[in-house]
Motif scaffolding. Structure first.
Motif, PDB file in Angstrom:
ATOM      1  N   ILE A 139      -2.363  -3.868  15.549  1.00 26.83           N
ATOM      2  CA  ILE A 139      -1.401  -3.574  14.484  1.00 26.83           C
ATOM      3  C   ILE A 139      -0.003  -3.502  15.084  1.00 26.83           C
ATOM      4  N   ILE A 140       0.931  -4.200  14.435  1.00 23.58           N
ATOM      5  CA  ILE A 140       2.336  -4.182  14.816  1.00 23.58           C
ATOM      6  C   ILE A 140       3.080  -3.572  13.634  1.00 23.58           C
ATOM      7  N   ALA A 141       3.738  -2.446  13.867  1.00 20.93           N
ATOM      8  CA  ALA A 141       4.458  -1.737  12.806  1.00 20.93           C
ATOM      9  C   ALA A 141       5.952  -1.964  12.964  1.00 20.93           C
TER      10      ALA A 141
ATOM     11  N   TYR B 121       0.847  -1.198   0.000  1.00 19.76           N
ATOM     12  CA  TYR B 121       0.000   0.000   0.000  1.00 19.76           C
ATOM     13  C   TYR B 121       0.883   1.249   0.000  1.00 19.76           C
ATOM     14  N   THR B 122       0.381   2.302  -0.628  1.00 16.93           N
ATOM     15  CA  THR B 122       1.046   3.606  -0.538  1.00 16.93           C
ATOM     16  C   THR B 122       0.195   4.592   0.248  1.00 16.93           C
ATOM     17  N   ASP B 123      -1.049   4.220   0.546  1.00 13.81           N
ATOM     18  CA  ASP B 123      -1.964   5.077   1.291  1.00 13.81           C
ATOM     19  C   ASP B 123      -2.293   4.422   2.636  1.00 13.81           C
ATOM     20  N   ALA B 124      -1.948   5.105   3.725  1.00 13.03           N
ATOM     21  CA  ALA B 124      -2.151   4.542   5.066  1.00 13.03           C
ATOM     22  C   ALA B 124      -3.622   4.318   5.378  1.00 13.03           C
TER      23      ALA B 124
ATOM     24  N   GLU C 160       0.768   6.503  12.380  1.00 11.85           N
ATOM     25  CA  GLU C 160       0.482   7.486  13.441  1.00 11.85           C
ATOM     26  C   GLU C 160      -0.176   8.730  12.849  1.00 11.85           C
ATOM     27  N   ARG C 161       0.337   9.216  11.735  1.00  7.87           N
ATOM     28  CA  ARG C 161      -0.254  10.393  11.067  1.00  7.87           C
ATOM     29  C   ARG C 161      -1.663  10.115  10.587  1.00  7.87           C
ATOM     30  N   ALA C 162      -1.950   8.868  10.267  1.00  6.25           N
ATOM     31  CA  ALA C 162      -3.289   8.489   9.808  1.00  6.25           C
ATOM     32  C   ALA C 162      -4.247   8.281  10.986  1.00  6.25           C
ATOM     33  N   GLY C 163      -3.731   8.482  12.196  1.00  9.67           N
ATOM     34  CA  GLY C 163      -4.578   8.389  13.383  1.00  9.67           C
ATOM     35  C   GLY C 163      -4.662   7.012  14.006  1.00  9.67           C
ATOM     36  N   ALA C 164      -3.760   6.128  13.633  1.00 12.84           N
ATOM     37  CA  ALA C 164      -3.778   4.763  14.169  1.00 12.84           C
ATOM     38  C   ALA C 164      -2.449   4.467  14.863  1.00 12.84           C
TER      39      ALA C 164
ATOM     40  N   PRO D 119       0.034   2.229  16.413  1.00 13.28           N
ATOM     41  CA  PRO D 119       0.219   0.778  16.452  1.00 13.28           C
ATOM     42  C   PRO D 119       0.319   0.278  17.894  1.00 13.28           C
ATOM     43  N   HIS D 120      -0.123  -0.939  18.111  1.00 14.39           N
ATOM     44  CA  HIS D 120       0.011  -1.582  19.418  1.00 14.39           C
ATOM     45  C   HIS D 120       1.499  -1.709  19.765  1.00 14.39           C
ATOM     46  N   VAL D 121       2.303  -2.096  18.777  1.00 11.69           N
ATOM     47  CA  VAL D 121       3.755  -2.176  18.916  1.00 11.69           C
ATOM     48  C   VAL D 121       4.365  -1.496  17.701  1.00 11.69           C
ATOM     49  N   SER D 122       5.322  -0.603  17.947  1.00 10.14           N
ATOM     50  CA  SER D 122       6.076   0.061  16.879  1.00 10.14           C
ATOM     51  C   SER D 122       7.543  -0.282  17.077  1.00 10.14           C
ATOM     52  N   VAL D 123       8.174  -0.820  16.035  1.00  7.26           N
ATOM     53  CA  VAL D 123       9.592  -1.180  16.095  1.00  7.26           C
ATOM     54  C   VAL D 123      10.336  -0.229  15.156  1.00  7.26           C
TER      55      VAL D 123
END
Length: 178
Positions: A38-40, A24-27, A50-54, A56-60
């Motif tokens: 969601i794990i990012a 995807y190119t659109d969040a 994050e900018r799309a308002g979501a 993530p539960h875990v961000s690496v």
């Protein structure tokens, strides 16, 4: 120096280039197709979610994208997570502390920002195995966009097979199976 529990041999690198899901190119479009939690994995992916308002539960994250330092705007856009965890992991490897922290963070109720000193590129694979069925792992595909991996039992087995191409220690598998 971090204790390495898995290493990507040069002979297997080509096997890891194919995306595990749709790019995807659109969040917002990605989020419409994503499960929960969601794990990012990746700085730019985390920033876009994050900018799309979501959040993530875990961000690496590791402060880098395509081997270059990320812009300050990206770092400033990281989520304000409930917990920040700092670990080390060398390029083309998975360290014991990274896998342990990732598995722990996925199992927690609160959000976690997992900051890697080194490289987080391979973290999407143990994330798929450790994530519950119905979750989504999102990672960057260099030069193309964000890969959405919706976790199901068939995919978990496929990723376990892929992980079998790594040079691993028994501790790696014990961490994933804990």
């Amino acid at each position: 120096m971090p204790r390495t529990v898995a290493r990507l041999p040069k002979s297997a690198r080509a096997e890891f280039k194919e995306p595990l899901g749709r790019i995807y190119t659109d969040a917002q479009e990605l989020l419409a197709d994503a499960g929960s939690p969601i794990i990012a994995v990746g700085d730019v992916v985390t920033y876009h979610l994050e900018r799309a308002g979501a959040t993530p539960h875990v961000s690496v994250v590791d402060g880098r994208t395509e081997r270059e330092a990320v812009e300050e705007e990206i770092v400033e856009g990281f989520p304000d997570a409930d917990t920040d965890v700092h670990v080390a992991s060398d390029p083309a490897t998975l360290s014991h502390e990274l896998v342990e922290a990732l598995v722990d963070a996925i199992g927690r109720a609160e959000t976690t920002l997992l900051v890697v000193d080194g490289e987080e590129d391979l973290a999407s694979l143990p994330a798929v195995v450790a994530a519950p069925v119905g979750a989504s792992v999102v990672y960057g595909q260099p030069g193309e966009g964000m890969v959405l991996v919706n976790v199901d039992s068939e995919l978990k087995e496929r990723v376990r097979d892929l992980l079998g191409l790594l040079e691993t220690e028994d501790a790696f598998w014990r961490l994933l199976d804990s």
